[in-house]
Design an enzyme around this catalytic site. Structure first.
Site, PDB file in Angstrom:
ATOM      1  CB  CYS A 154     -41.624  -3.586  57.669  1.00  0.00           C
ATOM      2  SG  CYS A 154     -41.095  -4.501  59.112  1.00  0.00           S
TER       3      CYS A 154
ATOM      4  CB  CYS B 217     -44.922  -6.119  64.717  1.00  0.00           C
ATOM      5  SG  CYS B 217     -45.502  -5.436  63.155  1.00  0.00           S
TER       6      CYS B 217
HETATM    7 FE1  FES Z   1     -42.436  -4.174  60.650  1.00  0.00          FE
HETATM    8 FE2  FES Z   1     -44.135  -3.853  62.558  1.00  0.00          FE
HETATM    9  S1  FES Z   1     -44.432  -3.121  60.458  1.00  0.00           S
HETATM   10  S2  FES Z   1     -42.336  -4.750  62.750  1.00  0.00           S
END
Ligand code: FES
Length: 145
Positions: free
Chosen positions: A33, A103
């Site tokens: 991400c 996360c």
């Molecule tokens: Fe990557 Fe939340 S989407 S830490």
């Protein structure tokens, strides 16, 4: 979708910033991400965490979990801080949606990375602490995202 506590910590994150000459600094990221978290710990001679600050370049859940993680480790001993798992952080925030659970792993790993740095600097071994990963997405299944 998000609990009130998550929204509160996202909108008013606690302990944002840096600690100059920190006892330990840990940076972890998630290459999938692209989010990055850095945790600073100030640890006194008795092994108690006196101050903790963070910087997160990431999603709202990453900000909220790092904020809560700093509150949870503050005033704790190193051993107690190791018990601040991503689950403990999530519970303190009244939960996270399933797609956002990863996360909270950034927060746990960032604490571990900062403790690891502290141990390296002091030439000590912290019982139960393993070398943290720089990229927590390593070895995870693709469908988790
Ligand atoms: Fe990557 Fe939340 S989407 S830490």
């Amino acid at each position: 979708m998000y609990s009130e506590k998550v929204m509160d910590h996202f909108q008013n994150p606690r302990n944002v910033g840096e600690i100059e000459n920190a006892s330990g600094v840990g940076t972890v990221g998630n290459a999938k991400c692209g989010d990055i978290m850095r945790m600073y710990l100030d640890i006194d001679d008795n092994g108690v965490i006196r101050d903790c600050k963070f910087k997160t370049f990431g999603c709202g859940a990453a900000v909220a979990t790092s904020s809560m993680a700093t509150e949870l480790v503050m005033g704790k001993t190193i051993q107690q801080a190791l018990e601040v798992t991503n689950k403990a952080v999530m519970e303190a925030l009244d939960g996270l949606p399933p797609v956002k659970v990863h996360c909270s792993l950034l927060a746990e790993e960032a604490i571990h990375a900062a403790l690891w740095d502290y141990a390296q600097k002091h030439g000590i071994k912290i019982e139960g602490l393993e070398k943290p990963k720089n990229d927590i997405s390593e070895g995870e299944e693709e469908e988790d995202y």
